[in-house]
Write a protein that holds these residues in place. Structure first.
Motif: not given
Ligand code: ADP
Ligand code: ZN
Length: 737
Positions: A407, A412-413, A417, A433, A435, A505, A568-569, A608
């Protein structure tokens, strides 16, 4: 006046002139106060009354027989009774119970019950006018004729409305009234709307749903206290199932309370209720107008409003005849109120059901460990819905190992993904998504000197909200435009945004998928129920390809075209010292995952993570929720942590750091001891500064069988804090800030 701690009297107790009664006032005082029933007055326990309080007048509630001990000459007379149904016995018991459990003043709890003082007096009727069938002769004018014509073909109307419809001034209407051409009639202040109708058929339940619904319905019919965990995978139809219990309670003529987290966002839920019962329920949340609150409070007290759906504070409404409680998303931590009287509405709802001897249903796809253990031990019943409705499959969950993905920096993608998103859009489907971070970036720092932009009032970084052009504190509301110069090294234009929020994002997505129609859904972009309802409609109408959202979109929603969910996280919630960090992260990710593939089309979830082997990630991937809960229970047992031990937090706070420290140390010195008692701290709270107050924390840990409140009460009584230092107890803490 003297304080007492007399227990509540029964509802039927009557008090005659000259008798002494105990009155609870909605103030943070230690107990009730004695008053005397005045001449020609008969009072009942629960009556709302006016009493003198110093030089003022206050409204209180008749709590029971006076404790005595006040000099006859000092005893003051009750001034009068308010025209309002008395507070029922269950509600009074509930106030006392909640106060004891949370170590709060009973008056502070009563204040939550009496949250709408205006509702304690009946609404003034509206005066409307109709044609006098036998009018005196009067002088006709053009304007007067028009007013009479309006009334000729319509119902009675208030003066202002008449004047408006007739295109004249209110003086003309008044003239007609004075002349005896119109007669006044009283209209109710607010027409009662239609009430939910249990006779409507509702959808055909599947065999599984029916199997789960029957015992709920039977419990409601039978009455008496019982708790049932309705445990069903997302999309299994839990709502339709517990609606059967709602219908049964309505059939019995009783009232129903449904507690939902973040009710303001419950547009879809309200629609479903309307579809099922043909009318809207009463609502109780922070977005109501004063008039709506007044109306609902009163209608609940009078037993007219049959169903209330609300946020946690709805629990303190004065239900005349409550027969059923539902707590949907029972695991949700927003049921915990963190200031004032600190309580967990889910737990207090169970208590309320017990005091009222009625059934309660706790519904969730990810029940809390507390509830699961209660179900396993047999204290709670359990109903299970293992499959999604109409054959939809649960989504397939995969982790994306971020250590292995290439990445690009400041992105962040991950490529995996990104491919997932591309395929989803190509199929004409929607993606989400997730986050859990509002704003643009959680941290802003100076590239030259490393200075971090911090809140002046809190131990917290300022979050950049680029759309609003501000740096904001998410704890105290402090906000300021980003400064031109670094406050530390005074260099200009040296700030760098660190880490992603949903706004950032969205920027990355706009680069990757310029054609995708994206919306950001966060608490600050979805202000109020209307904005939420609009967004839901846009998503349902497929005006949106991608939702970038925080936890506000994690639960409850049903979007048939949504097939891909990307976290995402996924590791975000696992940091920090919160004892429920793993449990909560599992719940949240499971809930978000549950948004994917709800209606026939296969769903997919991509997490992720930098820790693909973490038990939370493994449990999600393998769909092994119960295994995860078992391991989690074991680790709590070993640490003697809730729900396998008991815990209370004591927070010492105040503007003067030295005074706060001194108080915290004396609490440390006088800490209780015993075989099953551990006190940790004092230590600076993780938020050592919050809204300008310094904070120190102690934790009291006991065995499950210990009377934690008793230990805590004795301990806190030993330390008298100086003025401006506050000691606050938080029993069963959820927030460890
Ligand atoms: P859960 O709350 O368990 O996630 P829901 O109650 O939201 O599930 O149900 C998911 C979807 O399936 C909703 O759109 C609901 O209207 C629909 N549904 C569930 N049960 C039935 C049923 N028996 N008949 C028709 N539609 C149903
Ligand atoms: Zn702040």
């Amino acid at each position: 006046m003297k304080k007492n701690t007399a227990p509540t009297e029964t509802a039927t107790a009557q008090y005659l002139p000259g008798e002494e009664i105990a009155v609870l006032l909605p103030l943070p005082l230690a107990g009730t106060y004695d008053y005397r029933v005045a001449e020609e007055m008969t009072l009942t326990a629960g009556d709302f009354i006016n009493v003198p309080l110093g030089a003022r007048k206050a409204v209180g509630v008749v709590w029971g027989k006076g404790e005595g001990g006040v000099l006859e000459s000092k005893l003051k007379d009750v001034l009068g009774r308010l025209d309002c149904p008395p507070l029922p016995e269950e509600s009074r018991d509930f106030v006392d119970w909640t106060a004891r459990y949370t170590l709060s003043a009973p008056g502070a709890v009563l204040k939550m019950v009496m949250s709408v003082p205006e509702a304690l007096t009946p609404p003034k009727p509206v005066i409307a006018y109709t044609l006098n069938p036998k009018p005196e002769p009067f002088k006709p004018t053009k304007a007067r004729e028009r007013v009479l014509a309006v009334l000729n073909d319509g119902p009675p109307r208030p003066a202002a409305e008449l004047a408006r419809e007739a295109g004249t001034g209110s003086g003309v209407v008044k003239g007609l009234v004075d002349a005896g051409a119109l007669s006044p009639v009283n209209l109710p202040a607010r027409a009662a709307g239609p009430e939910p109708d249990w006779r409507l058929p509702g959808p055909d339940l599947s065999a599984d749903q029916d199997k789960a619904a029957r015992p709920l319905q039977a419990a409601t019919k039978k009455g008496g206290f019982s708790v049932t965990l309705l445990d069903g995978v997302p999309g299994s139809g839990k709502t339709e199932v517990y609606f059967q219990a709602v219908a049964e309670a309505l059939k019995q003529g009783g009232q129903v309370l449904v507690l939902l987290p973040e009710i303001a966002l419950g547009a879809q839920w309200l629609q479903r209720f309307q579809d099922r019962f043909g009318a809207a329920p009463g609502q109780w949340h922070s977005d109501l107008t004063a008039a709506q609150r007044r109306h609902t409070w009163r209608a609940v007290a009078e037993g007219q409003t049959k169903v209330v759906v609300g946020a946690r504070s709805a629990l303190f409404l004065p239900f005349a005849d409550l027969r059923q409680i539902i707590v949907d998303e029972e695991h949700d931590t927003s049921f915990k109120q963190e200031d004032g009287v600190i309580y967990n509405a889910r737990d207090m709802a169970v208590v309320r059901a017990q005091l009222g001897a009625i059934p309660i249903v706790l519904a969730s796809a990810t029940p809390s460990l507390e509830t699961v253990l209660n179900a396993e031990s047999g204290r709670y019943q359990m109903q299970h819905l293992a499959d999604r409705h109409a054959g939809a499959a649960l989504p397939e969950v995969d982790t994306i190992d971020m250590r292995a993905e290439q990445t690009p920096s400041q992105c962040w993608v991950s490529p995996s993904l990104r491919n997932g998103l591309a395929a989803t859009f190509a199929n004409g489907e929607q993606a989400m998504l997730f986050l859990n971070r509002r704003g643009y970036a959680p941290l802003t720092l100076c590239r030259t000197c490393g200075h971090r932009m911090q809140c002046p009032n809190c131990s917290a970084w300022l979050v950049e909200h680029r759309r609003g052009g501000r740096l904001q504190c998410h704890h105290c509301g402090f906000g300021a435009p980003p400064p031109k110069q670094c406050p530390e090294c005074e260099k200009e234009d040296t700030f760098a945004a660190c880490g992603p929020g949903v706004e950032r994002l969205a920027e990355e997505i706009a680069d990757l998928f310029p054609k995708a129609r994206t919306v950001i859904a966060a608490s600050d972009t979805l202000a109020g129920p209307k904005a939420a309802a609009d967004l839901v409609r846009r998503i349902e109408d497929h005006d949106v390809d991608l939702i970038i959202g925080t936890q506000v979109v994690a639960k409850g929603y049903h979007f048939p075209l949504l097939t891909l969910v990307g976290a995402v996280d996924a590791d975000l919630g696992l940091a920090g010292g919160d004892l429920r960090a793993a449990e909560r992260t599992h719940q949240l990710l499971y809930q978000v995952a549950g948004r994917a593939g709800r209606a026939g089309r296969a769903g997919r979830v991509l997490l992720q993570t930098f820790m693909p082997d973490h038990p939370v990630m493994k449990a999600l991937k393998e769909g092994n929720r119960d295994g995860f809960l078992k391991a989690e229970a074991e680790s709590r047992r070993q640490a003697m942590m809730p729900p396998l031990g008991r815990l209370a937090a004591v927070i010492v706070s105040g503007p003067d750091e030295a005074a706060v420290d001194a108080t915290a140390r004396s609490l440390g010195r006088t800490a209780p001891t015993g075989d099953d008692i551990t006190v940790l701290g004092p230590a600076p709270a993780p938020m050592a500064l919050l809204r300008g107050k310094h904070r120190r924390r102690l934790l009291l840990k006991t065995a499950k069988s210990t009377n934690l409140q008793g230990v805590l009460r004795e301990w806190l009584a030993r330390v008298q804090p100086p003025r401006k230092v506050r000691i606050q107890a938080d029993v069963d803490p959820y927030s460890f800030l």
